[in-house]
Scaffold this motif. Structure first.
Motif, PDB file in Angstrom:
ATOM      1  N   SER A  77       0.808  -1.220   0.000  1.00 27.87           N
ATOM      2  CA  SER A  77       0.000   0.000   0.000  1.00 27.87           C
ATOM      3  C   SER A  77       0.839   1.267   0.000  1.00 27.87           C
ATOM      4  N   GLU A  78       1.853   1.341   0.862  1.00 28.29           N
ATOM      5  CA  GLU A  78       2.668   2.563   0.951  1.00 28.29           C
ATOM      6  C   GLU A  78       3.491   2.757  -0.321  1.00 28.29           C
ATOM      7  N   GLY A  79       4.143   1.691  -0.781  1.00 27.72           N
ATOM      8  CA  GLY A  79       4.957   1.793  -1.989  1.00 27.72           C
ATOM      9  C   GLY A  79       4.127   2.132  -3.206  1.00 27.72           C
ATOM     10  N   ALA A 112      14.114   6.663  -5.998  1.00 22.34           N
ATOM     11  CA  ALA A 112      13.256   7.023  -4.864  1.00 22.34           C
ATOM     12  C   ALA A 112      12.172   5.988  -4.639  1.00 22.34           C
ATOM     13  N   VAL A 113      11.561   5.495  -5.717  1.00 18.32           N
ATOM     14  CA  VAL A 113      10.519   4.483  -5.581  1.00 18.32           C
ATOM     15  C   VAL A 113      11.098   3.203  -4.997  1.00 18.32           C
ATOM     16  N   ALA A 114      12.257   2.788  -5.497  1.00 18.47           N
ATOM     17  CA  ALA A 114      12.896   1.578  -4.987  1.00 18.47           C
ATOM     18  C   ALA A 114      13.286   1.734  -3.519  1.00 18.47           C
ATOM     19  N   LEU A 115      13.843   2.884  -3.165  1.00 17.15           N
ATOM     20  CA  LEU A 115      14.270   3.127  -1.789  1.00 17.15           C
ATOM     21  C   LEU A 115      13.075   3.167  -0.845  1.00 17.15           C
ATOM     22  N   PHE A 116      12.036   3.906  -1.226  1.00 11.83           N
ATOM     23  CA  PHE A 116      10.857   4.044  -0.370  1.00 11.83           C
ATOM     24  C   PHE A 116      10.130   2.708  -0.217  1.00 11.83           C
ATOM     25  N   ASP A 117       9.925   2.026  -1.319  1.00 12.65           N
ATOM     26  CA  ASP A 117       9.244   0.730  -1.294  1.00 12.65           C
ATOM     27  C   ASP A 117      10.053  -0.287  -0.502  1.00 12.65           C
ATOM     28  N   ARG A 222      21.266  10.017  -5.630  1.00 14.64           N
ATOM     29  CA  ARG A 222      20.900   9.831  -4.225  1.00 14.64           C
ATOM     30  C   ARG A 222      20.349  11.112  -3.618  1.00 14.64           C
ATOM     31  N   VAL A 223      21.054  12.228  -3.856  1.00 15.67           N
ATOM     32  CA  VAL A 223      20.640  13.519  -3.293  1.00 15.67           C
ATOM     33  C   VAL A 223      19.248  13.887  -3.802  1.00 15.67           C
ATOM     34  N   GLU A 224      19.042  13.768  -5.108  1.00 17.97           N
ATOM     35  CA  GLU A 224      17.761  14.134  -5.700  1.00 17.97           C
ATOM     36  C   GLU A 224      16.660  13.177  -5.256  1.00 17.97           C
ATOM     37  N   SER A 225      16.990  11.914  -5.091  1.00 23.31           N
ATOM     38  CA  SER A 225      16.016  10.917  -4.648  1.00 23.31           C
ATOM     39  C   SER A 225      15.483  11.248  -3.257  1.00 23.31           C
ATOM     40  N   LEU A 226      16.379  11.529  -2.332  1.00 26.04           N
ATOM     41  CA  LEU A 226      15.959  11.875  -0.978  1.00 26.04           C
ATOM     42  C   LEU A 226      15.175  13.184  -0.954  1.00 26.04           C
ATOM     43  N   ALA A 227      15.582  14.135  -1.805  1.00 25.10           N
ATOM     44  CA  ALA A 227      14.864  15.414  -1.893  1.00 25.10           C
ATOM     45  C   ALA A 227      13.456  15.202  -2.437  1.00 25.10           C
ATOM     46  N   LEU A 228      13.309  14.279  -3.394  1.00 26.83           N
ATOM     47  CA  LEU A 228      12.001  13.980  -3.966  1.00 26.83           C
ATOM     48  C   LEU A 228      11.071  13.375  -2.916  1.00 26.83           C
ATOM     49  N   ILE A 229      11.587  12.436  -2.146  1.00 28.16           N
ATOM     50  CA  ILE A 229      10.782  11.827  -1.079  1.00 28.16           C
ATOM     51  C   ILE A 229      10.303  12.901  -0.113  1.00 28.16           C
ATOM     52  N   ASP A 230      11.194  13.835   0.214  1.00 27.98           N
ATOM     53  CA  ASP A 230      10.840  14.918   1.129  1.00 27.98           C
ATOM     54  C   ASP A 230       9.807  15.857   0.502  1.00 27.98           C
ATOM     55  N   ARG A 231       9.981  16.198  -0.780  1.00 29.31           N
ATOM     56  CA  ARG A 231       9.051  17.117  -1.448  1.00 29.31           C
ATOM     57  C   ARG A 231       7.644  16.549  -1.527  1.00 29.31           C
ATOM     58  N   LEU A 232       7.545  15.238  -1.631  1.00 35.51           N
ATOM     59  CA  LEU A 232       6.238  14.600  -1.703  1.00 35.51           C
ATOM     60  C   LEU A 232       5.645  14.328  -0.320  1.00 35.51           C
ATOM     61  N   ARG A 234       6.827  12.633   2.257  1.00 34.64           N
ATOM     62  CA  ARG A 234       7.006  11.294   2.820  1.00 34.64           C
ATOM     63  C   ARG A 234       8.238  11.256   3.721  1.00 34.64           C
ATOM     64  N   ARG A 235       8.267  10.250   4.586  1.00 37.09           N
ATOM     65  CA  ARG A 235       9.431   9.995   5.426  1.00 37.09           C
ATOM     66  C   ARG A 235       9.761   8.518   5.338  1.00 37.09           C
ATOM     67  N   LEU A 236      11.045   8.237   5.265  1.00 33.47           N
ATOM     68  CA  LEU A 236      11.474   6.840   5.288  1.00 33.47           C
ATOM     69  C   LEU A 236      11.316   6.294   6.703  1.00 33.47           C
ATOM     70  N   PRO A 237      10.830   5.068   6.843  1.00 35.69           N
ATOM     71  CA  PRO A 237      10.700   4.489   8.193  1.00 35.69           C
ATOM     72  C   PRO A 237      12.067   4.279   8.827  1.00 35.69           C
ATOM     73  N   ASP A 238      12.090   4.371  10.147  1.00 34.00           N
ATOM     74  CA  ASP A 238      13.318   4.108  10.892  1.00 34.00           C
ATOM     75  C   ASP A 238      13.514   2.597  10.979  1.00 34.00           C
ATOM     76  N   LEU A 239      14.550   2.113  10.322  1.00 39.45           N
ATOM     77  CA  LEU A 239      14.780   0.667  10.277  1.00 39.45           C
ATOM     78  C   LEU A 239      15.651   0.169  11.417  1.00 39.45           C
ATOM     79  N   ALA A 240      16.169   1.086  12.218  1.00 40.76           N
ATOM     80  CA  ALA A 240      17.078   0.673  13.286  1.00 40.76           C
ATOM     81  C   ALA A 240      16.372  -0.231  14.297  1.00 40.76           C
ATOM     82  N   GLU A 241      15.069   0.024  14.528  1.00 42.26           N
ATOM     83  CA  GLU A 241      14.341  -0.753  15.516  1.00 42.26           C
ATOM     84  C   GLU A 241      13.457  -1.817  14.874  1.00 42.26           C
TER      85      GLU A 241
END
Length: 245
Positions: A77-79, A112-117, A222-232, A234-241
């Motif tokens: 759903s999120e991806g 960005a789609v691959a990273l977010f998904d 990479r820079v543009e990908s992260l900027a795109l996620i932010d512009r839309l 969205r936030r990447l989930p914290d995977l540390a936990e």
């Protein structure tokens, strides 16, 4: 008193994460389906794992299939929502214009789609993606999930078509989006083998770019990908936990 439904007290206090009884049931089912198997897990076992009566579980989910359907839907759903937004971006810059800046922009969309998904596929406590391989998941009963997964796959291909134009062999173009889609789903196996780390989604997205022939501009992508996620928004989930199971 903690209630699981109208007038139905818990058998015992639940220690599972979740703000609602439905979320606790999903967490218990995800654990049992992925560690003990779907076919061998009963609704009674799920109810026991939550600490509720089986009749209380039926207040939320009529069948075990209903639980599996919601778990499967949650993996895409999120991806899918994010990929739809990326695919509908208004600008039409293409990498084949020869403009390096344009090449970064369009390639960053696939990244960005691959990273977010991939990050969302790795973010749950349980590795629900392994349920894709269940024979039951391929049945008509779960047609809605399969349609969503195929739509997501199609969006990868659509976004990838514009990203980087490098032939895999003479006369046959590489399906960049299909490659990225398959690499992201490989995270499921990586988790199953205990090899996934918080960096794995980024590594997979990077690998897709390198295999698509965009390795020389990977840093800018990479820079543009992260900027795109932010512009839309969205936030990447914290995977540390997140669980690595």
């Amino acid at each position: 008193m903690n209630l699981t439904g109208p007038g139905r007290p818990r058998v015992r206090q639940s220690t599972r994460p979740g703000a609602t009884a439905r979320e606790e049931i999903l967490d218990a089912a995800a654990e049992l389906f992925t560690t003990q198997g779907y076919a061998t897990t009963s609704t009674r076992a799920i109810a026991d794992a939550v600490g509720v009566r089986q009749s209380s579980l039926y207040h939320h989910y009529a069948t075990k299939d209903d639980i599996l359907e919601e778990l499967l839907a949650g993996t895409v759903s999120e991806g899918l929502a994010f990929a739809r937004e990326v695919a509908n971006l208004s600008d039409t810059d293409r990498s084949d214009t020869g403009d390096p800046a344009s090449a970064v922009v369009v390639a960053s969309r696939l990244h960005a789609v691959a990273l977010f998904d991939g990050a969302h596929l790795c973010s749950g406590r349980w590795n629900i993606g392994v349920l894709y391989h269940l024979p039951e998941a391929r049945s008509e009963r779960f047609g809605s999930f399969m349609q969503d997964r195929e739509e997501l796959r199609g969006l990868y291909r659509r976004i990838g078509t514009a990203a980087v134009h490098v032939p895999l062999w003479d006369g046959d173009p590489l399906h960049h989006g299909e490659l990225a889609f398959r690499l992201v789903e490989s995270l499921v196996s990586l988790r199953a083998d205990g090899q996934a780390t918080p960096d794995s989604p980024l590594q997979v997205a990077d690998a897709a770019m390198v295999l698509c022939g965009a390795g020389e501009i990977l840093g800018s992508i990479r820079v543009e990908s992260l900027a795109l996620i932010d512009r839309l928004g969205r936030r990447l989930p914290d995977l540390a936990e997140a669980g690595r199971s």
